[in-house]
Motif scaffolding. Structure first.
Motif, PDB file in Angstrom:
ATOM      1  N   GLN A  51      -1.016  -4.470  -5.756  1.00 46.94           N
ATOM      2  CA  GLN A  51       0.190  -5.139  -5.234  1.00 46.94           C
ATOM      3  C   GLN A  51       0.279  -5.032  -3.712  1.00 46.94           C
ATOM      4  OE1 GLN A  51       3.693  -3.869  -7.346  1.00 46.94           O
ATOM      5  NE2 GLN A  51       2.921  -4.641  -9.309  1.00 46.94           N
ATOM      6  N   ASP A  52      -0.117  -3.893  -3.192  1.00 48.58           N
ATOM      7  CA  ASP A  52      -0.072  -3.736  -1.729  1.00 48.58           C
ATOM      8  C   ASP A  52      -1.400  -3.120  -1.285  1.00 48.58           C
ATOM      9  OD1 ASP A  52       0.422  -3.339   0.897  1.00 48.58           O
ATOM     10  OD2 ASP A  52       2.033  -1.865   0.623  1.00 48.58           O
ATOM     11  N   PRO A  53      -2.370  -3.941  -0.874  1.00 47.03           N
ATOM     12  CA  PRO A  53      -3.699  -3.423  -0.517  1.00 47.03           C
ATOM     13  C   PRO A  53      -3.661  -2.337   0.560  1.00 47.03           C
ATOM     14  CG  PRO A  53      -3.721  -5.817  -0.638  1.00 47.03           C
ATOM     15  CD  PRO A  53      -2.298  -5.402  -0.759  1.00 47.03           C
ATOM     16  N   ALA A  54      -2.619  -2.368   1.350  1.00 49.92           N
ATOM     17  CA  ALA A  54      -2.554  -1.378   2.439  1.00 49.92           C
ATOM     18  C   ALA A  54      -2.450   0.047   1.903  1.00 49.92           C
ATOM     19  CB  ALA A  54      -1.367  -1.688   3.338  1.00 49.92           C
ATOM     20  N   THR A  55      -1.938   0.178   0.697  1.00 50.73           N
ATOM     21  CA  THR A  55      -1.779   1.527   0.140  1.00 50.73           C
ATOM     22  C   THR A  55      -3.128   2.177  -0.169  1.00 50.73           C
ATOM     23  OG1 THR A  55      -1.577   0.583  -2.074  1.00 50.73           O
ATOM     24  CG2 THR A  55       0.474   1.040  -0.897  1.00 50.73           C
ATOM     25  N   LEU A  56      -4.201   1.365  -0.168  1.00 46.64           N
ATOM     26  CA  LEU A  56      -5.530   1.919  -0.469  1.00 46.64           C
ATOM     27  C   LEU A  56      -6.232   2.415   0.788  1.00 46.64           C
ATOM     28  CD1 LEU A  56      -6.866  -0.789  -2.958  1.00 46.64           C
ATOM     29  CD2 LEU A  56      -5.971   1.477  -3.513  1.00 46.64           C
ATOM     30  N   PRO A  92      -2.411  12.004  -5.624  1.00 44.60           N
ATOM     31  CA  PRO A  92      -1.018  12.406  -5.389  1.00 44.60           C
ATOM     32  C   PRO A  92      -0.180  11.267  -4.818  1.00 44.60           C
ATOM     33  CG  PRO A  92      -2.502  13.412  -3.786  1.00 44.60           C
ATOM     34  CD  PRO A  92      -3.366  12.715  -4.770  1.00 44.60           C
ATOM     35  N   ASP A  93      -0.856  10.244  -4.282  1.00 51.96           N
ATOM     36  CA  ASP A  93      -0.113   9.121  -3.717  1.00 51.96           C
ATOM     37  C   ASP A  93       0.333   8.199  -4.848  1.00 51.96           C
ATOM     38  OD1 ASP A  93       0.909   6.989  -2.418  1.00 51.96           O
ATOM     39  OD2 ASP A  93      -0.864   6.573  -1.175  1.00 51.96           O
ATOM     40  N   GLN A  94       1.599   8.239  -5.190  1.00 56.44           N
ATOM     41  CA  GLN A  94       2.109   7.478  -6.323  1.00 56.44           C
ATOM     42  C   GLN A  94       2.546   6.065  -5.937  1.00 56.44           C
ATOM     43  OE1 GLN A  94       2.137   8.781  -9.489  1.00 56.44           O
ATOM     44  NE2 GLN A  94       1.107  10.561  -8.640  1.00 56.44           N
ATOM     45  N   SER A  95       2.333   5.684  -4.676  1.00 51.59           N
ATOM     46  CA  SER A  95       2.835   4.376  -4.241  1.00 51.59           C
ATOM     47  C   SER A  95       1.867   3.236  -4.562  1.00 51.59           C
ATOM     48  CB  SER A  95       3.093   4.397  -2.731  1.00 51.59           C
ATOM     49  OG  SER A  95       1.867   4.519  -2.030  1.00 51.59           O
ATOM     50  N   ILE A  96       0.678   3.572  -5.064  1.00 56.33           N
ATOM     51  CA  ILE A  96      -0.302   2.513  -5.350  1.00 56.33           C
ATOM     52  C   ILE A  96       0.036   1.860  -6.695  1.00 56.33           C
ATOM     53  CG2 ILE A  96      -2.754   2.018  -5.691  1.00 56.33           C
ATOM     54  CD1 ILE A  96      -3.319   4.612  -4.086  1.00 56.33           C
ATOM     55  N   ASN A  97       0.437   0.621  -6.638  1.00 49.73           N
ATOM     56  CA  ASN A  97       0.787  -0.104  -7.865  1.00 49.73           C
ATOM     57  C   ASN A  97      -0.302  -1.107  -8.223  1.00 49.73           C
ATOM     58  OD1 ASN A  97       3.358   1.096  -8.385  1.00 49.73           O
ATOM     59  ND2 ASN A  97       4.133  -0.019  -6.588  1.00 49.73           N
ATOM     60  N   LEU A  98      -0.738  -1.035  -9.448  1.00 42.53           N
ATOM     61  CA  LEU A  98      -1.811  -1.926  -9.926  1.00 42.53           C
ATOM     62  C   LEU A  98      -1.321  -2.720 -11.133  1.00 42.53           C
ATOM     63  CD1 LEU A  98      -4.753   0.683  -9.971  1.00 42.53           C
ATOM     64  CD2 LEU A  98      -4.137  -0.859  -8.095  1.00 42.53           C
ATOM     65  N   ASP A  99      -1.716  -3.978 -11.175  1.00 46.60           N
ATOM     66  CA  ASP A  99      -1.497  -4.790 -12.371  1.00 46.60           C
ATOM     67  C   ASP A  99      -2.866  -5.103 -12.967  1.00 46.60           C
ATOM     68  OD1 ASP A  99       1.247  -4.918 -11.976  1.00 46.60           O
ATOM     69  OD2 ASP A  99       1.009  -6.588 -10.552  1.00 46.60           O
ATOM     70  N   TYR A 100      -2.943  -5.087 -14.301  1.00 45.71           N
ATOM     71  CA  TYR A 100      -4.214  -5.378 -14.971  1.00 45.71           C
ATOM     72  C   TYR A 100      -4.060  -6.632 -15.821  1.00 45.71           C
ATOM     73  CZ  TYR A 100      -5.520  -0.555 -13.835  1.00 45.71           C
ATOM     74  OH  TYR A 100      -5.810   0.611 -13.194  1.00 45.71           O
ATOM     75  N   TYR A 154     -10.388  10.574  -6.629  1.00 50.33           N
ATOM     76  CA  TYR A 154      -9.161  10.513  -7.436  1.00 50.33           C
ATOM     77  C   TYR A 154      -9.122   9.200  -8.198  1.00 50.33           C
ATOM     78  CZ  TYR A 154      -7.528  14.245  -4.298  1.00 50.33           C
ATOM     79  OH  TYR A 154      -7.411  15.405  -3.582  1.00 50.33           O
ATOM     80  N   TRP A 155      -8.428   9.218  -9.316  1.00 51.29           N
ATOM     81  CA  TRP A 155      -8.111   7.910  -9.905  1.00 51.29           C
ATOM     82  C   TRP A 155      -6.765   7.476  -9.358  1.00 51.29           C
ATOM     83  CZ3 TRP A 155      -3.893   7.303 -13.144  1.00 51.29           C
ATOM     84  CH2 TRP A 155      -3.432   8.426 -13.858  1.00 51.29           C
ATOM     85  N   LEU A 156      -6.647   6.155  -9.131  1.00 56.28           N
ATOM     86  CA  LEU A 156      -5.521   5.640  -8.358  1.00 56.28           C
ATOM     87  C   LEU A 156      -4.573   4.816  -9.239  1.00 56.28           C
ATOM     88  CD1 LEU A 156      -7.629   4.386  -5.303  1.00 56.28           C
ATOM     89  CD2 LEU A 156      -6.696   6.678  -5.704  1.00 56.28           C
ATOM     90  N   GLY A 157      -3.379   4.631  -8.729  1.00 55.00           N
ATOM     91  CA  GLY A 157      -2.380   3.854  -9.456  1.00 55.00           C
ATOM     92  C   GLY A 157      -1.569   4.737 -10.377  1.00 55.00           C
ATOM     93  N   SER A 158      -0.530   4.121 -10.984  1.00 50.20           N
ATOM     94  CA  SER A 158       0.326   4.916 -11.858  1.00 50.20           C
ATOM     95  C   SER A 158      -0.361   5.264 -13.171  1.00 50.20           C
ATOM     96  CB  SER A 158       1.632   4.172 -12.127  1.00 50.20           C
ATOM     97  OG  SER A 158       1.345   2.903 -12.687  1.00 50.20           O
ATOM     98  N   GLY A 180     -11.112   6.321  -5.980  1.00 52.16           N
ATOM     99  CA  GLY A 180     -11.453   6.295  -4.562  1.00 52.16           C
ATOM    100  C   GLY A 180     -11.546   7.723  -4.025  1.00 52.16           C
ATOM    101  N   THR A 181     -12.295   7.872  -2.934  1.00 54.36           N
ATOM    102  CA  THR A 181     -12.442   9.187  -2.316  1.00 54.36           C
ATOM    103  C   THR A 181     -11.391   9.336  -1.211  1.00 54.36           C
ATOM    104  OG1 THR A 181     -14.805   9.077  -2.730  1.00 54.36           O
ATOM    105  CG2 THR A 181     -14.065  10.746  -1.166  1.00 54.36           C
ATOM    106  N   GLY A 182     -10.655  10.428  -1.329  1.00 53.72           N
ATOM    107  CA  GLY A 182      -9.579  10.659  -0.371  1.00 53.72           C
ATOM    108  C   GLY A 182     -10.087  11.310   0.907  1.00 53.72           C
ATOM    109  N   ALA A 183      -9.150  11.573   1.808  1.00 56.45           N
ATOM    110  CA  ALA A 183      -9.491  12.169   3.091  1.00 56.45           C
ATOM    111  C   ALA A 183     -10.069  13.561   2.922  1.00 56.45           C
ATOM    112  CB  ALA A 183      -8.256  12.226   3.974  1.00 56.45           C
ATOM    113  N   ASP A 184      -9.734  14.214   1.804  1.00 57.39           N
ATOM    114  CA  ASP A 184     -10.253  15.565   1.566  1.00 57.39           C
ATOM    115  C   ASP A 184     -11.647  15.540   0.935  1.00 57.39           C
ATOM    116  OD1 ASP A 184      -9.678  14.525  -0.870  1.00 57.39           O
ATOM    117  OD2 ASP A 184      -8.315  16.133  -1.523  1.00 57.39           O
ATOM    118  N   GLY A 185     -12.197  14.342   0.774  1.00 54.79           N
ATOM    119  CA  GLY A 185     -13.557  14.243   0.238  1.00 54.79           C
ATOM    120  C   GLY A 185     -13.604  14.272  -1.279  1.00 54.79           C
ATOM    121  N   ARG A 186     -12.475  14.395  -1.946  1.00 52.83           N
ATOM    122  CA  ARG A 186     -12.457  14.426  -3.415  1.00 52.83           C
ATOM    123  C   ARG A 186     -12.190  13.025  -3.969  1.00 52.83           C
ATOM    124  NH1 ARG A 186      -8.712  18.943  -5.796  1.00 52.83           N
ATOM    125  NH2 ARG A 186      -9.888  18.349  -7.654  1.00 52.83           N
TER     126      ARG A 186
END
Lengths: 479, 115
Positions: A372-377, A350-358, A454-458, A446-452
């Protein structure tokens, strides 16, 4: 001593070629040794050709006297048992005819009649089969066979170069004929008769075309090898051809299967395996026409036309041989997660702020992911890269790089921990070697705080790259 | 065992020596070589003409002889053989071997005859 040295040389070449061929220094030595050996054969070939030319001239001027039938039959019997090249047989025939002629004349001079003289002259030569056997042995020495093999290798190399020039010509003519003359017909057939898509952007198509071009030099090489070997070794082409075909199948087959690294597909595998077959066909095919020599004026004119043709084709297709692509609507099309199958992997974060370049679109390019911003992970742990198989997107234009996630698989083909550098780079995160699959979806999960998980990035990264390796790698790879 | 057979067996392997020795004096074609051998040996050695051409072609393949087609004195073209430097060396080897063989054979036969 000479045989021993030749055998030792051949053994060294064989050992170097098989045991340590891959080492660059050994490869260099092997090539040098092979070149020296082949050069020796080439020198022998030059000698034999000079002798053959003199022989041909002499035999053209040779006018044998009329021989009695019994003597003619004797010579025919010897000739049929010789199993030597035609030029050598003609020379032996002429020499023996002269001898019989002289012998008969000498015996007749002693007061004998022709019948007696003929019988006596032939008796002195012994049995024709034994004479032929001895003559055959005299011409078939091990040294000549080794020289013949060496000359054959050299001639094969020269034939391959000559055949390559011929192949480029054939390709140019074919490109013009197909591109201009037959295109309407091909389009009509592909559209209305056989619903096929003959697309040069198809994976491995260019490699397959390259392999097909190699058939011509392989064929010419096989043909030239047998011809040169026969001239030098004193063996007939019929005898030598199967051995050259076998050697070509094994030698070229080994190179094609285990050494040549290329983009592979079943089409490429089939076309590349046909290269040793083309060599064998060249060795075994019997026809009289010589491949025209490409020298002097022809070479200059041919080279000039080739250059012009290349420039013309390059201006149309580009230097890589791939047609220039025009932007297609496919790139701008928006696809939902469900339509492509991403949610089969995991739910989208649900966190849409993670930006990835490939990075890593090319075949040889290393895959790289840049956060782009490692802190978002920071809200996720157990970060990993997952590679999932994909299939071509149905109905999409072939030059649109898009694929559906292959939902037939319940797990990724490969996973690896995502090691994020201080600058946010994830270098060479996963290995996709060992699989023939050309289309992939690469996910950062990555595994979120809820233990599930998720796939990350847009969006994940769609990777389409052809299998690169030897045919053996391809055959032993997972589907 | 007839005399001819014995002669054939003794001559076995000597054809190259005989050929090289007659060619030492100049080039000859096949028939002339056979005649020359017969003449020189006073008819003692009559090498099989069937063995002559294989021997000539073998020596040519070894580089001991060189052959060319040329007009003969009698008119028609003939294949002339001439000895090469390598052939001269080979002839010297053959002569030395033959000398040792003939001396040894004479001694052996003589000893046996005396015993």
């Amino acid at each position: 001593m000479a045989r021993l040295a030749a055998a030792a040389l051949a053994s060294i070449v064989l050992i170097l070629a098989t045991a340590e061929f891959a080492r660059p220094d050994t490869l260099f030595v092997t090539i040098v040794v092979l070149l020296v050996w082949a050069l020796w054969g080439q020198v022998e070939l030059g000698r034999r050709n000079t002798r053959a030319a003199a022989r041909t001239q002499a035999l053209m001027e040779h006018v044998p006297g009329p021989l009695p039938d019994e003597a003619a039959e004797f010579l025919a019997r010897v000739d049929s048992q010789l199993e030597l090249p035609a030029g050598v047989r003609a020379e032996i025939r002429a020499e023996l005819a002269d001898h019989i002629d002289d012998s008969i004349a000498a015996i007749q001079a002693e007061g004998r009649d022709l019948d007696f003289a003929t019988g006596e002259a032939l008796a002195r030569l012994g049995r024709p089969d034994e004479l032929a056997r001895q003559l055959r042995r005299a011409h078939r020495t091990t040294r000549r066979l080794l020289a013949g093999a060496a000359g054959g290798v050299w001639a094969a190399g020269a034939g391959a170069i000559q055949g390559s020039i011929l192949a480029v010509w054939i390709l140019l003519v074919a490109a013009v004929v197909i591109g201009i003359g037959l295109k309407p017909l091909i389009d009509f057939v592909a559209t209305h008769v056989i619903p096929i898509q003959f697309d040069q952007n198809e994976l491995g198509f260019g490699t397959a075309v390259g392999a097909a071009i190699a058939w011509v030099p392989a064929f010419v090489a096989g043909r030239r090898a047998v011809r040169a070997c026969a001239t030098i070794s004193g063996r007939t082409r019929n005898e030598l051809a199967p051995w050259w075909a076998l050697a070509g199948m094994l030698g070229l087959g080994w190179l094609v299967v285990f050494v040549f690294t290329d983009q592979q597909s079943w089409l490429v595998v089939a076309f590349e395996l046909a290269i040793p077959l083309a060599f064998a066909a060249g060795a075994l095919t019997k026809f009289r026409a010589r491949v025209p020599a490409v020298t002097g004026q022809r070479l200059r004119v041919g080279g000039g036309l080739l250059l012009i043709g290349t420039i013309v084709l390059a201006s149309v297709y580009g230097l890589t041989g791939v047609a220039r692509q025009t932007p297609t609507p496919g790139w701008g099309t928006s696809y939902t997660d469900d339509s492509i199958g991403w949610n089969h992997v995991a739910p989208h974060s649900p966190d849409q702020s993670i930006n990835l370049d490939y990075w890593g679109y090319g075949v040889g390019d290393a895959l790289k992911i840049n956060v782009q911003d490692p802190a978002t992970l920071s809200a996720f742990h157990d970060l990993r890269i997952e590679a999932w198989r994909a299939v071509a997107y149905p109905g999409a234009p072939s030059d649109v790089r898009l694929g559906l996630l292959d939902t037939g698989y319940s797990a990724p083909y490969a996973t690896a921990p995502a090691l994020v550098g201080p600058d946010g780079a994830i270098e060479d995160p996963i290995s996709l070697n060992g699989s023939r699959t050309p289309r992939w979806w690469i996910f950062l999960t990555g595994t979120g705080a809820d233990g599930r998980r998720y796939w990350l990035g847009s969006r994940p990264f769609f990777l389409e790259r052809n299998f690169s390796g030897t045919i053996w790698d391809w055959l032993t790879a997972a589907a | 065992m007839g005399a001819g057979r014995i002669r054939g067996q003794l001559l076995k392997g000597t054809t190259p020596l005989l050929v090289l020795s007659v060619l030492r004096d100049g080039e000859l074609y096949g028939y002339e070589i056979a005649q020359k051998v017969r003449e020189r040996s006073g008819g003692t050695f009559a090498p099989s003409e069937g063995a002559l051409y294989p021997a000539l072609h073998s020596l040519e393949a070894e580089g001991a002889l060189q052959a060319d087609w040329r007009d003969s004195d009698r008119g028609p073209r003939r294949r002339y053989y001439r000895i090469t430097p390598k052939g001269s060396g080979l002839l010297a080897e053959h002569e030395a071997e033959w000398a040792a063989f003939s001396v040894g054979m004479a001694r052996a036969v003589g000893t046996r005859a005396d015993g």
